[in-house]
Design a protein around this motif. Structure first.
Motif, PDB file in Angstrom:
ATOM      1  N   MET A  85      17.785  -6.157   2.167  1.00 57.76           N
ATOM      2  CA  MET A  85      19.128  -5.578   2.352  1.00 57.76           C
ATOM      3  C   MET A  85      19.188  -4.710   3.596  1.00 57.76           C
ATOM      4  O   MET A  85      20.271  -4.382   4.080  1.00 57.76           O
ATOM      5  CB  MET A  85      19.521  -4.757   1.118  1.00 57.76           C
ATOM      6  CG  MET A  85      19.713  -5.605  -0.120  1.00 57.76           C
ATOM      7  SD  MET A  85      20.152  -4.586  -1.555  1.00 57.76           S
ATOM      8  CE  MET A  85      21.901  -4.288  -1.209  1.00 57.76           C
ATOM      9  N   LEU A  86      18.014  -4.304   4.095  1.00 57.93           N
ATOM     10  CA  LEU A  86      17.939  -3.516   5.331  1.00 57.93           C
ATOM     11  C   LEU A  86      17.726  -4.441   6.538  1.00 57.93           C
ATOM     12  O   LEU A  86      17.312  -4.006   7.603  1.00 57.93           O
ATOM     13  CB  LEU A  86      16.818  -2.484   5.216  1.00 57.93           C
ATOM     14  CG  LEU A  86      17.031  -1.432   4.113  1.00 57.93           C
ATOM     15  CD1 LEU A  86      15.777  -0.597   3.891  1.00 57.93           C
ATOM     16  CD2 LEU A  86      18.224  -0.535   4.442  1.00 57.93           C
ATOM     17  N   PHE A  87      17.978  -5.728   6.330  1.00 57.45           N
ATOM     18  CA  PHE A  87      17.927  -6.747   7.388  1.00 57.45           C
ATOM     19  C   PHE A  87      16.524  -7.024   7.905  1.00 57.45           C
ATOM     20  O   PHE A  87      16.359  -7.597   8.985  1.00 57.45           O
ATOM     21  CB  PHE A  87      18.841  -6.371   8.560  1.00 57.45           C
ATOM     22  CG  PHE A  87      20.271  -6.130   8.153  1.00 57.45           C
ATOM     23  CD1 PHE A  87      21.018  -7.165   7.597  1.00 57.45           C
ATOM     24  CD2 PHE A  87      20.871  -4.893   8.301  1.00 57.45           C
ATOM     25  CE1 PHE A  87      22.337  -6.952   7.210  1.00 57.45           C
ATOM     26  CE2 PHE A  87      22.187  -4.675   7.913  1.00 57.45           C
ATOM     27  CZ  PHE A  87      22.920  -5.710   7.370  1.00 57.45           C
ATOM     28  N   SER A  88      15.517  -6.604   7.156  1.00 57.60           N
ATOM     29  CA  SER A  88      14.161  -6.880   7.610  1.00 57.60           C
ATOM     30  C   SER A  88      13.826  -8.348   7.376  1.00 57.60           C
ATOM     31  O   SER A  88      14.107  -8.905   6.329  1.00 57.60           O
ATOM     32  CB  SER A  88      13.158  -6.007   6.847  1.00 57.60           C
ATOM     33  OG  SER A  88      11.841  -6.420   7.171  1.00 57.60           O
ATOM     34  N   GLU A  89      13.234  -8.973   8.383  1.00 56.42           N
ATOM     35  CA  GLU A  89      12.751 -10.338   8.203  1.00 56.42           C
ATOM     36  C   GLU A  89      11.331 -10.343   7.652  1.00 56.42           C
ATOM     37  O   GLU A  89      10.761 -11.398   7.400  1.00 56.42           O
ATOM     38  CB  GLU A  89      12.810 -11.097   9.533  1.00 56.42           C
ATOM     39  CG  GLU A  89      14.246 -11.436   9.900  1.00 56.42           C
ATOM     40  CD  GLU A  89      14.368 -12.163  11.228  1.00 56.42           C
ATOM     41  OE1 GLU A  89      13.328 -12.522  11.804  1.00 56.42           O
ATOM     42  OE2 GLU A  89      15.517 -12.344  11.677  1.00 56.42           O
ATOM     43  N   GLN A  90      10.772  -9.166   7.516  1.00 54.13           N
ATOM     44  CA  GLN A  90       9.428  -9.026   6.947  1.00 54.13           C
ATOM     45  C   GLN A  90       9.475  -8.008   5.810  1.00 54.13           C
ATOM     46  O   GLN A  90       8.894  -6.930   5.910  1.00 54.13           O
ATOM     47  CB  GLN A  90       8.443  -8.593   8.028  1.00 54.13           C
ATOM     48  CG  GLN A  90       8.450  -9.518   9.220  1.00 54.13           C
ATOM     49  CD  GLN A  90       7.271  -9.288  10.146  1.00 54.13           C
ATOM     50  OE1 GLN A  90       6.533 -10.212  10.418  1.00 54.13           O
ATOM     51  NE2 GLN A  90       7.084  -8.063  10.597  1.00 54.13           N
ATOM     52  N   PRO A  91      10.188  -8.360   4.740  1.00 54.83           N
ATOM     53  CA  PRO A  91      10.477  -7.355   3.711  1.00 54.83           C
ATOM     54  C   PRO A  91       9.317  -7.042   2.773  1.00 54.83           C
ATOM     55  O   PRO A  91       9.381  -6.062   2.037  1.00 54.83           O
ATOM     56  CB  PRO A  91      11.636  -7.980   2.926  1.00 54.83           C
ATOM     57  CG  PRO A  91      11.453  -9.452   3.085  1.00 54.83           C
ATOM     58  CD  PRO A  91      10.855  -9.647   4.459  1.00 54.83           C
ATOM     59  N   HIS A  92       8.271  -7.856   2.816  1.00 54.78           N
ATOM     60  CA  HIS A  92       7.177  -7.675   1.855  1.00 54.78           C
ATOM     61  C   HIS A  92       6.136  -6.693   2.384  1.00 54.78           C
ATOM     62  O   HIS A  92       6.067  -6.416   3.577  1.00 54.78           O
ATOM     63  CB  HIS A  92       6.526  -9.032   1.566  1.00 54.78           C
ATOM     64  CG  HIS A  92       7.516 -10.031   1.036  1.00 54.78           C
ATOM     65  ND1 HIS A  92       7.869 -10.100  -0.291  1.00 54.78           N
ATOM     66  CD2 HIS A  92       8.261 -10.962   1.675  1.00 54.78           C
ATOM     67  CE1 HIS A  92       8.775 -11.054  -0.448  1.00 54.78           C
ATOM     68  NE2 HIS A  92       9.036 -11.583   0.722  1.00 54.78           N
ATOM     69  N   LEU A  93       5.312  -6.199   1.472  1.00 51.29           N
ATOM     70  CA  LEU A  93       4.214  -5.333   1.893  1.00 51.29           C
ATOM     71  C   LEU A  93       3.336  -6.079   2.882  1.00 51.29           C
ATOM     72  O   LEU A  93       3.025  -7.251   2.696  1.00 51.29           O
ATOM     73  CB  LEU A  93       3.355  -4.938   0.686  1.00 51.29           C
ATOM     74  CG  LEU A  93       3.944  -3.947  -0.319  1.00 51.29           C
ATOM     75  CD1 LEU A  93       2.967  -3.778  -1.482  1.00 51.29           C
ATOM     76  CD2 LEU A  93       4.229  -2.604   0.325  1.00 51.29           C
ATOM     77  N   ARG A  94       2.935  -5.392   3.917  1.00 46.63           N
ATOM     78  CA  ARG A  94       2.083  -6.009   4.933  1.00 46.63           C
ATOM     79  C   ARG A  94       0.732  -6.366   4.330  1.00 46.63           C
ATOM     80  O   ARG A  94       0.066  -5.534   3.729  1.00 46.63           O
ATOM     81  CB  ARG A  94       1.888  -5.011   6.064  1.00 46.63           C
ATOM     82  CG  ARG A  94       1.104  -5.560   7.233  1.00 46.63           C
ATOM     83  CD  ARG A  94       1.216  -4.583   8.375  1.00 46.63           C
ATOM     84  NE  ARG A  94       0.542  -5.037   9.563  1.00 46.63           N
ATOM     85  CZ  ARG A  94       0.708  -4.475  10.752  1.00 46.63           C
ATOM     86  NH1 ARG A  94       1.533  -3.454  10.877  1.00 46.63           N
ATOM     87  NH2 ARG A  94       0.068  -4.914  11.813  1.00 46.63           N
ATOM     88  N   LYS A  95       0.340  -7.608   4.517  1.00 46.68           N
ATOM     89  CA  LYS A  95      -0.931  -8.078   3.976  1.00 46.68           C
ATOM     90  C   LYS A  95      -1.939  -8.247   5.110  1.00 46.68           C
ATOM     91  O   LYS A  95      -1.634  -8.849   6.135  1.00 46.68           O
ATOM     92  CB  LYS A  95      -0.743  -9.410   3.247  1.00 46.68           C
ATOM     93  CG  LYS A  95      -2.023  -9.874   2.517  1.00 46.68           C
ATOM     94  CD  LYS A  95      -1.763 -11.064   1.619  1.00 46.68           C
ATOM     95  CE  LYS A  95      -1.544 -12.329   2.395  1.00 46.68           C
ATOM     96  NZ  LYS A  95      -2.752 -13.075   2.757  1.00 46.68           N
ATOM     97  N   GLU A  96      -3.116  -7.693   4.928  1.00 48.67           N
ATOM     98  CA  GLU A  96      -4.196  -7.856   5.901  1.00 48.67           C
ATOM     99  C   GLU A  96      -5.489  -8.141   5.143  1.00 48.67           C
ATOM    100  O   GLU A  96      -5.509  -8.079   3.921  1.00 48.67           O
ATOM    101  CB  GLU A  96      -4.351  -6.577   6.746  1.00 48.67           C
ATOM    102  CG  GLU A  96      -3.111  -6.195   7.551  1.00 48.67           C
ATOM    103  CD  GLU A  96      -2.741  -7.206   8.632  1.00 48.67           C
ATOM    104  OE1 GLU A  96      -3.589  -8.056   8.980  1.00 48.67           O
ATOM    105  OE2 GLU A  96      -1.597  -7.164   9.118  1.00 48.67           O
TER     106      GLU A  96
END
Lengths: 421, 421
Positions: free
Chosen positions: B328-339
């Motif tokens: 909803m905040l227009f992020s194209e990467q809305p998920h937790l960053r995975k490394e």
């Protein structure tokens, strides 16, 4: 006449600043307003967690001694004498072959020392009495969360100086910190200088640019944990500037000016420091950008004379003002976090001075990599927008190549670094 | 009776949630209030940067053609006809062997195409006229910052959905964004359930614990970028709970409840979903902690039924509610960053289910390492305080050893991750 200045190294400059660091103050804020603040005291457990033996599952509490004979071939039957939701306390002493229906989180009934999970039981009713049966034995303590197994009364759980994250907020609530002891936000005054500066809402004019430094620095002050007091633009006039700075110094812990510290004919700050009688710690640092960064101390307050150039201003703040702010927030690691990373791109223009490149770090298979976030000219604002780190390139004649190991300073990190780096 | 539920995998659950993601809204906020918000539009350069040719140094602007003969053996002398501070525009056409004193950032005078740095010149005065001399030649364009060399009018500088950091704030100021188009904060309603819950300010009572989930989740909602509306505690009574939830749903985008979704006798949420006619996407996830996490959709709103257990509640939010908020905040990467990271400690208790271990990552010589941040029991709050990541341990019979490569999810990161992970 060009004033001759003696540049000192970055680390000598940081040392001089930190020798004069200011003491922080404590204040109490409601728990709801404590996020992102810095703890002013160690947080200790005000009671055991759990503070009573409890069931971690939905099931039945009973006496393990009554289950010794239980097995697939020998089902056991227990009478259910009570039901306990979380928050309830048992009222009926449990006898042999009796059980208490217990919900997750409820306190273990007196006399019970084990819990059989709901899924493993079969319920029945005879003559209005409830029974369960199951086919196994339980060990003493099985499926019981014991008092103090998570934390013991008096344990230190979070150290003073820690930035308050959601997990810490949960902890503070658990231990009844409706009010939280946090570091008072250092008050940072801010002046811009430069008659070329337009406000953000003003249309462009020939030869003039919009003031971006005051906005960026304000955001950097917030990120560091300080409170901003913006005093507007200093006039290009000595007496007025001197009066405005003297007055502001009474209201702030740190006073930042952007621009006016160089050797230009309209750079009034050096004379202001002199008339104040401020102790100028340094007025030139052997680095790019930000070489004209000036820091002075006056009556237990800091004067940061940052460059008017956006990148130099940004870097000067992060290296020299941020650690003072973080130290006032009781951080034992007030400096930018330093790590090593591998260059993902050649940097082929050698420079005699130590450079702080605006860069973007990322991970590749768990390895830190770093790449310039824009063209590296000190007047370039756009590369700051994409930067999450500064890469330190030692001065000299050498080029830097893809794969070289370099030191980086993380800009968005909340953990920080001790000193020396 | 124990309700039988069919667990689905984490990724199937995330997919189901994201298939129902909600649209974001744009709003304008003053530049001063835009920090940490998410851009609702791409930010483009509203003009060239610089928007005029300018001097990057203090020095003298002149015509390079007049310096061709200059060298150590052949000093040149120029008459100084004007002085330009930044923001000023030249008024006198520059002739042969004339120069203009120019301060850093000032617009180049018409006719001039190079700048000699102040430090390389010697000043003198004859008959009231000012002169400079120096011993070198200059190339056309030397020491000039050219219009558009940093950014060109129309360039896309920052993408929609980006979290606004200090560098971006500087950029927005540069381009005259006194008001900034940002994503409206999703409104997240919050109920706690459980008669065992005390407020943070209340003294402990036998069998009762303080409500930590509402506080931690509120902080997690803020961190994700949402706005919290806390409705207090639901009563352990069906009709009252149903009425309160129905009413709250009219005021929020997402509604989170903590507790009451399990199979305990007082778990009312499943019945509330049923009476609402909500579409339950799943009510059991094959993971620990958080297996009872329930997500339902009703009239284009989300109902998140999180576990009452602090760690399960925390994890359920981050995996399933956070990406909805970030989308909803227009992020194209809305998920937790995975490394990926290397385990710095053995994890020797195998578990048939996929686990999300509360962990602390750090760097060692540029390599991500990760270690459990506390004892790994799902009822343990203290480990959340020190966690900056969740480590995914696949279910099965195997142990995990120091040096093993594992996947981690970063909790404090603002960049996020696309999908699939």
């Amino acid at each position: 006449m060009v004033e001759r200045r003696t540049p000192i190294s970055i680390s000598a400059a940081v040392n001089k600043v930190m020798e004069n660091k200011l003491a922080g103050q404590m204040e109490w804020v409601p728990l709801e307003e404590s996020q992102h603040r810095f703890l002013a005291q160690d947080i200790t457990a005000t009671h055991d967690v759990p503070h009573f033996n409890r069931s971690p599952y939905d099931g039945y509490a009973l006496r393990s001694i009554d289950t010794v004979e239980g097995s697939v071939h020998s089902p056991l039957t227990f009478e259910v004498v009570e039901a306990l939701a979380a928050g309830m306390v048992s009222t009926i002493p449990v006898q042999q072959n009796q059980a208490v229906r217990i919900m997750t989180g409820a306190q273990m009934p007196a006399g019970c020392d084990a819990v059989i999970m709901l899924e493993l039981t079969k319920e029945s009713e005879v003559d209005g009495k409830k029974y369960i049966s199951f086919k196994r034995s339980l060990k003493e303590g099985e499926n019981v969360s014991f008092q103090g197994e998570d934390a013991r009364h008096g344990d230190i759980l979070v150290k003073k100086g820690t930035n308050i994250n959601p997990g810490i907020i949960g902890l503070l609530a658990t231990f009844g910190y409706a009010e939280v002891p946090v570091a008072a936000k250092p008050v940072v005054g801010l002046f811009a200088t430069g008659s070329e500066l337009l406000d953000a809402h003003e249309p462009l004019q020939p030869g003039k640019i919009r003031n971006s430094n005051s906005h960026a620095i304000s955001a950097q002050i917030h990120r560091a944990g300080g409170e901003v007091r913006y005093y507007g633009k200093l006039k290009d006039e000595f007496e007025a500037s001197y009066a405005a700075i003297s007055k502001a110094l009474e209201e702030v812990d740190l006073l930042i000016t952007t621009g006016g510290v160089s050797v230009g004919d309209f750079d009034l700050l050096p004379d202001v420091y002199q008339k104040l009688g401020a102790d100028v710690l340094f007025n030139k640092v052997a680095m790019r950008p930000g070489s004209v960064t000036t820091v002075a101390v006056y009556q237990n307050k800091f004067l940061f004379g940052l460059s008017g150039n956006p990148s130099a201003c940004y870097v000067g703040f992060e290296l020299f003002a941020r650690p003072i702010i973080r130290a006032m927030l009781f951080s034992e690691q007030p400096h930018l976090r330093k790590e090593t990373a591998r260059l993902a791109k050649d940097v082929l223009k050698p420079n005699p001075f130590t450079r702080l490149l605006r860069t973007r770090f990322y991970y590749e298979a768990g390895q830190l990599k770093v790449t310039p976030s824009g063209v590296d000219k000190s007047n370039i604002t756009t590369s700051l927008a994409g930067a999450n780190s500064l890469t330190i390139l030692p001065g000299g004649t050498r080029n830097f190549h893809t794969g070289d190991i370099v030191e980086i300073l993380l800009l968005e990190d909340q953990e920080g670094c001790g000193w020396p780096w």
